[in-house]
Design a protein around this motif. Structure first.
Motif, PDB file in Angstrom:
ATOM      1  N   ALA A   1       0.852  -1.199   0.000  1.00 57.07           N
ATOM      2  CA  ALA A   1       0.000   0.000   0.000  1.00 57.07           C
ATOM      3  C   ALA A   1       0.885   1.245   0.000  1.00 57.07           C
ATOM      4  CB  ALA A   1      -0.900  -0.010   1.235  1.00 57.07           C
ATOM      5  N   LEU A   2       2.002   1.183   0.705  1.00 54.24           N
ATOM      6  CA  LEU A   2       2.926   2.318   0.722  1.00 54.24           C
ATOM      7  C   LEU A   2       3.714   2.409  -0.585  1.00 54.24           C
ATOM      8  CD1 LEU A   2       4.306   2.257   4.365  1.00 54.24           C
ATOM      9  CD2 LEU A   2       3.032   4.100   3.288  1.00 54.24           C
TER      10      LEU A   2
ATOM     11  N   ALA B   1      -3.352   6.572  -8.688  1.00 50.10           N
ATOM     12  CA  ALA B   1      -3.972   5.985  -7.486  1.00 50.10           C
ATOM     13  C   ALA B   1      -4.493   4.601  -7.865  1.00 50.10           C
ATOM     14  CB  ALA B   1      -5.100   6.886  -7.006  1.00 50.10           C
TER      15      ALA B   1
ATOM     16  N   GLY C   1     -13.144  -2.413  -2.005  1.00 50.99           N
ATOM     17  CA  GLY C   1     -13.540  -1.291  -2.855  1.00 50.99           C
ATOM     18  C   GLY C   1     -12.568  -1.074  -3.999  1.00 50.99           C
TER      19      GLY C   1
ATOM     20  N   ASP D   1       1.518   3.872  -3.074  1.00 45.97           N
ATOM     21  CA  ASP D   1       0.802   5.059  -2.586  1.00 45.97           C
ATOM     22  C   ASP D   1       0.811   6.173  -3.646  1.00 45.97           C
ATOM     23  OD1 ASP D   1      -0.089   6.277   0.301  1.00 45.97           O
ATOM     24  OD2 ASP D   1       0.777   7.820  -0.997  1.00 45.97           O
ATOM     25  N   PRO D   2      -0.356   6.815  -3.840  1.00 41.97           N
ATOM     26  CA  PRO D   2      -0.411   7.847  -4.885  1.00 41.97           C
ATOM     27  C   PRO D   2       0.311   9.141  -4.512  1.00 41.97           C
ATOM     28  CG  PRO D   2      -2.527   7.623  -3.794  1.00 41.97           C
ATOM     29  CD  PRO D   2      -1.665   6.554  -3.239  1.00 41.97           C
ATOM     30  N   ARG D   3       0.738   9.286  -3.276  1.00 43.10           N
ATOM     31  CA  ARG D   3       1.468  10.503  -2.888  1.00 43.10           C
ATOM     32  C   ARG D   3       2.947  10.239  -2.703  1.00 43.10           C
ATOM     33  NH1 ARG D   3      -2.853   9.677  -0.342  1.00 43.10           N
ATOM     34  NH2 ARG D   3      -4.584  11.126  -0.586  1.00 43.10           N
ATOM     35  N   LEU D   4       3.246   9.151  -1.987  1.00 46.34           N
ATOM     36  CA  LEU D   4       4.623   8.910  -1.572  1.00 46.34           C
ATOM     37  C   LEU D   4       5.213   7.648  -2.194  1.00 46.34           C
ATOM     38  CD1 LEU D   4       3.707   9.293   2.204  1.00 46.34           C
ATOM     39  CD2 LEU D   4       4.646  11.100   0.790  1.00 46.34           C
TER      40      LEU D   4
ATOM     41  N   LEU E   1      -5.539  -3.807   1.505  1.00 48.99           N
ATOM     42  CA  LEU E   1      -5.266  -2.955   0.341  1.00 48.99           C
ATOM     43  C   LEU E   1      -6.471  -2.122  -0.095  1.00 48.99           C
ATOM     44  CD1 LEU E   1      -3.170  -5.426  -1.839  1.00 48.99           C
ATOM     45  CD2 LEU E   1      -2.323  -3.420  -0.641  1.00 48.99           C
ATOM     46  N   THR E   2      -7.639  -2.711  -0.130  1.00 48.45           N
ATOM     47  CA  THR E   2      -8.801  -2.002  -0.687  1.00 48.45           C
ATOM     48  C   THR E   2     -10.067  -2.113   0.159  1.00 48.45           C
ATOM     49  OG1 THR E   2      -9.527  -3.959  -1.898  1.00 48.45           O
ATOM     50  CG2 THR E   2      -8.007  -2.485  -3.045  1.00 48.45           C
TER      51      THR E   2
ATOM     52  N   PHE F   1      -5.289   1.836  -6.386  1.00 45.32           N
ATOM     53  CA  PHE F   1      -6.382   1.155  -5.683  1.00 45.32           C
ATOM     54  C   PHE F   1      -7.681   1.973  -5.669  1.00 45.32           C
ATOM     55  CE2 PHE F   1      -2.503  -0.492  -3.477  1.00 45.32           C
ATOM     56  CZ  PHE F   1      -2.566  -1.754  -4.034  1.00 45.32           C
ATOM     57  N   ALA F   2      -7.629   3.192  -6.209  1.00 46.32           N
ATOM     58  CA  ALA F   2      -8.821   4.040  -6.184  1.00 46.32           C
ATOM     59  C   ALA F   2      -9.616   3.953  -7.475  1.00 46.32           C
ATOM     60  CB  ALA F   2      -8.412   5.494  -5.928  1.00 46.32           C
TER      61      ALA F   2
END
Lengths: 412, 305
Positions: free
Chosen positions: B137-138, B162, B253, B141-144, B249-250, B164-165
């Motif tokens: 997940a890290l 992203a 979703g 990650d969509p930011r880091l 992870l999700t 998983f989004a």
């Protein structure tokens, strides 16, 4: 050194006797299940256990931390299969389910005779009571508010935090700059998203449950979901990862400067303060008001007795959490707002401007919705339905239809 | 004569050990244990599935027959979960088998450093699902996330994704994570199988003019068939029954895009406290697995070996 057979037997018997005496003393040992997990929460808990140990030397408390997401699974398993703890943490959202499954012991009589009761106004007990019986002693409160980047607001020429949803939308548009990787609002679309979805629905005038019956006003709810989801779908003022963002992601987004506003409660103040300077980089404000209602939750959390094997010791432990020293110890470690009015009068709260938003929210804040099945409906129906709107799989109308259908099934 | 009449219990036990009943006596403790820890919970699971068992509504509890199974037919989330389970398991197993095979063949070459690589390859499998889930997940990650960073730097992506989004990528991303986590299981078993194939077979095939591809097709695969079958069955059972990686992870979703049967059963039991319906979902999973295992063993004809 040589030990004779006789000496060995005598020593063994003495050890057995000593261990038996220790077991007898441990009769006042109680265990406590909770879902504190962070370093600050554990520090607060350890301080409370230490204070309790000093004032109640005859009672030993063994704490067991259970991840928040697994807490109800563990408690329900203990209810079905046996192995309940003596005491456990109770948050408002889970209270109805916990009492419905018979996990909590009625403590009404003990509360009536407790001297600390005067420090807890009636609304503190409402969230911990069912059919006139009290099942837990309030300890602290999660007061919903908004964190905002003061420096970003100044940079964008915004005078102050938004007070209404209209102002919120205007601020969102001004604060978003995807080229800089900056978004106005850290929307929670993953685990826990339901909380704010329900709040926005109520802010647009749709109740959820009335007199035990599903009471969602479809037109108002659709308007609410349209407004809230459009922040992602049309306005694009929230990060693209929003449909999967839960607590960790929205906090990371705010702490790392990706987002300018985030809705959460007082419980994350310490974490944010560790990354950003309070009063300069960030500040707090009450949640913005919706077109029909001003919604912010004040969720009291407390502790209850889960089995009556050591009920006196268990009562001493859960009522100790309601005392001022324990409440202040928790506040200092975690920033969790005290439930007790005696602790709320403390200078550390009254003189700290960052807490003013929480104090204002206490005047209008509402308790979370309480009905049996609320947690299951929120997580299993509201969350995926709202996520589906964000990802374009459902329209707001379809999502609201599913929420109504799921709510009716949950209440059956 | 007197000594025969007053023989002790040990002597009687000795006599019994000479009979054919002795073997049943030795098996008896194991049988009791199996009944207690396997048969009873399984049967109890079946019983729960035909009862209403809602912890938060004890007044409704009781016998309901096939109610949960009938309800399942019109349960939208059940059908989505069933489809997702098939996709998730099939894709993950295919990837894991392929990666495991490559790893096993590489490790079987006995070149220097093989032992070190053997340990490194096994590392993902040592990680608990929850740890692996949080780690990925890290990473994604969509930011880091470092993977997003690399993909942007090599210009495969224009901006952070992203994973998983987005329903279009969430399932694929979770399958990749699962494949990374599970392929050492196949690598380990395939390596053990490869070690058991006599080298002479390859030498003889080479003398007869068979190249590496024919050797692989005519020697390696048939010789590993039993191992492949056993490994695939074990892994399918494990994947169908394990919701933990997806939970981390999700959570199923976005919007049920990664919802699978095991996760749905778990959430039904522990979010909605509806153990009856969750039990019925578990029974369906049990039946699916039984049917799959039976058909798979027949198709691979491994039992004849």
């Amino acid at each position: 050194m040589q030990v004779t057979k006789r000496e060995f037997l005598v020593a063994t018997a003495a050890l057995a006797l000593a261990s038996g005496m220790r077991s007898a003393q441990a009769a006042t040992a109680i265990n406590y299940w909770h879902h504190f997990a962070s370093q600050s929460e554990m520090a607060g808990l350890m301080k409370i256990i230490e204070l309790f140990g000093k004032s109640h030397p005859g009672i030993g408390v063994t704490q067991e931390s259970i991840p928040n997401s697994e807490y109800m699974a563990k408690v329900s398993s203990a209810v079905v299969a046996g192995g309940r703890p003596d005491t456990g943490m109770v948050v408002a959202e889970r209270f109805a389910d916990l009492t419905a499954m018979g996990a909590l012991v009625d403590i009404s009589e003990r509360v009536k005779g407790w001297k600390g009761k005067a420090n807890f106004p009636e609304n503190r007990w409402t969230g911990m009571s069912q059919d006139g019986a009290i099942y837990a002693v309030p300890a602290y409160a999660f007061v919903d508010w908004m964190y905002y980047r003061k420096d970003y607001f100044e940079e964008a020429g915004l005078a102050g935090p938004p007070k209404t949803f209209d102002e919120f939308l205007i601020a969102c548009r001004k604060l978003t700059n995807p080229a800089k990787g900056r978004y106005a609002f850290g929307m929670r679309g993953g685990a826990g998203a339901f909380k704010y979805v329900i709040d926005v629905m109520e802010a647009f005038g749709s109740p959820i449950v009335k007199d035990g019956q599903a009471a969602i006003d479809k037109a108002a709810a659709v308007e609410a979901i349209t407004f809230y989801s459009n922040l992602f779908v049309k306005e694009k003022v929230v990060p693209p990862s929003a449909p999967n963002d839960s607590y960790r992601q929205i906090m990371e987004g705010f702490r790392t400067g990706q987002t300018a506003m985030v809705w959460h409660h007082t419980g994350s103040l310490i974490e944010i303060s560790a990354a950003l300077k309070a009063g300069e980089q960030f500040s707090t404000a009450p949640m913005p008001a919706g077109p029909k209602a001003h919604i912010a939750r004040v969720a009291y959390a407390g502790n209850g007795i889960m089995k009556d094997d050591h009920v006196d010791a268990a009562w001493d432990w859960i009522s100790f959490w309601g005392e001022k020293d324990a409440a202040i110890a928790l506040l200092e470690a975690t920033g969790y707002f005290p439930a007790s009015t005696a602790a709320l009068d403390d200078e550390r709260i009254k003189s700290n401007p960052i807490y003013q938003a929480a104090s204002q929210t206490l005047d209008f804040g509402r308790l979370p919705n309480r009905f049996v099945g609320a947690a299951g409906w929120s997580e299993s129906v509201v969350n995926p339905s709202f996520q589906s709107v964000l990802t374009g799989q459902l329209t707001p109308e379809q999502a609201v239809d599913r929420m109504i259908e799921g709510l009716e099934a949950a209440l059956r | 004569m007197k000594s025969v009449l007053h023989r002790g219990p040990l002597a009687k036990l000795g006599d019994l050990s000479e009979t054919r009943y002795w073997v049943y006596l030795l098996l008896f403790p194991s049988l009791i244990l199996l009944l207690l820890v396997v048969a009873y919970p399984t049967l109890y699971g079946f019983v729960i599935s035909v009862r209403e068992m809602r912890l938060t509504r004890p007044g409704l509890n009781g016998w309901v027959g096939t109610k949960h199974y009938v309800a399942m037919l019109s349960d939208r989330v059940f059908w989505i979960s069933l489809k997702n389970t098939a996709i998730w398991v099939t894709a993950a197993i295919a990837l894991e088998v392929a990666m495991g095979f490559v790893a096993a063949v590489a490790l079987n070459r006995n070149v220097p450093g093989t032992k070190l690589f053997g340990v490194l390859i096994l590392l993902p499998y040592f990680l608990p699902n929850v740890v692996a889930g949080h780690m990925w997940a890290l990473l994604l990650d969509p930011r880091l996330g470092v993977i997003n960073d690399i993909l942007v730097k090599v210009r495969i992506l224009s901006s952070y994704k992203a994973w998983f989004a987005d329903p279009a990528t969430a399932m694929a991303a979770t399958i990749v994570v699962e494949a990374w986590h599970g392929f050492p299981f196949f690598a380990l078993l395939f390596l053990a199988g490869l070690k058991g194939i006599p080298e002479d077979l390859y030498k003889a095939a080479a003398v007869d003019g068979a190249g590496p591809i024919r050797q692989f097709r005519l020697i390696t695969v048939p010789m590993l068939r039993t191992v492949i079958t056993a490994a695939v069955i074990l892994r399918v059972i494990s994947l169908v029954n394990s919701p933990d990686l997806l939970l981390v992870l999700t959570g199923g979703g976005p919007g049920n895009a990664t919802q699978v049967l095991s996760l749905y059963a778990f959430q039904t039991a522990y979010r909605e406290f509806n153990f009856g319906y969750a039990g019925a979902l578990a029974v369906v999973m049990f039946v699916i697995l039984m049917v799959f295992a039976t058909l798979y063993i027949r198709l691979t004809r491994v039992s004849k070996d």
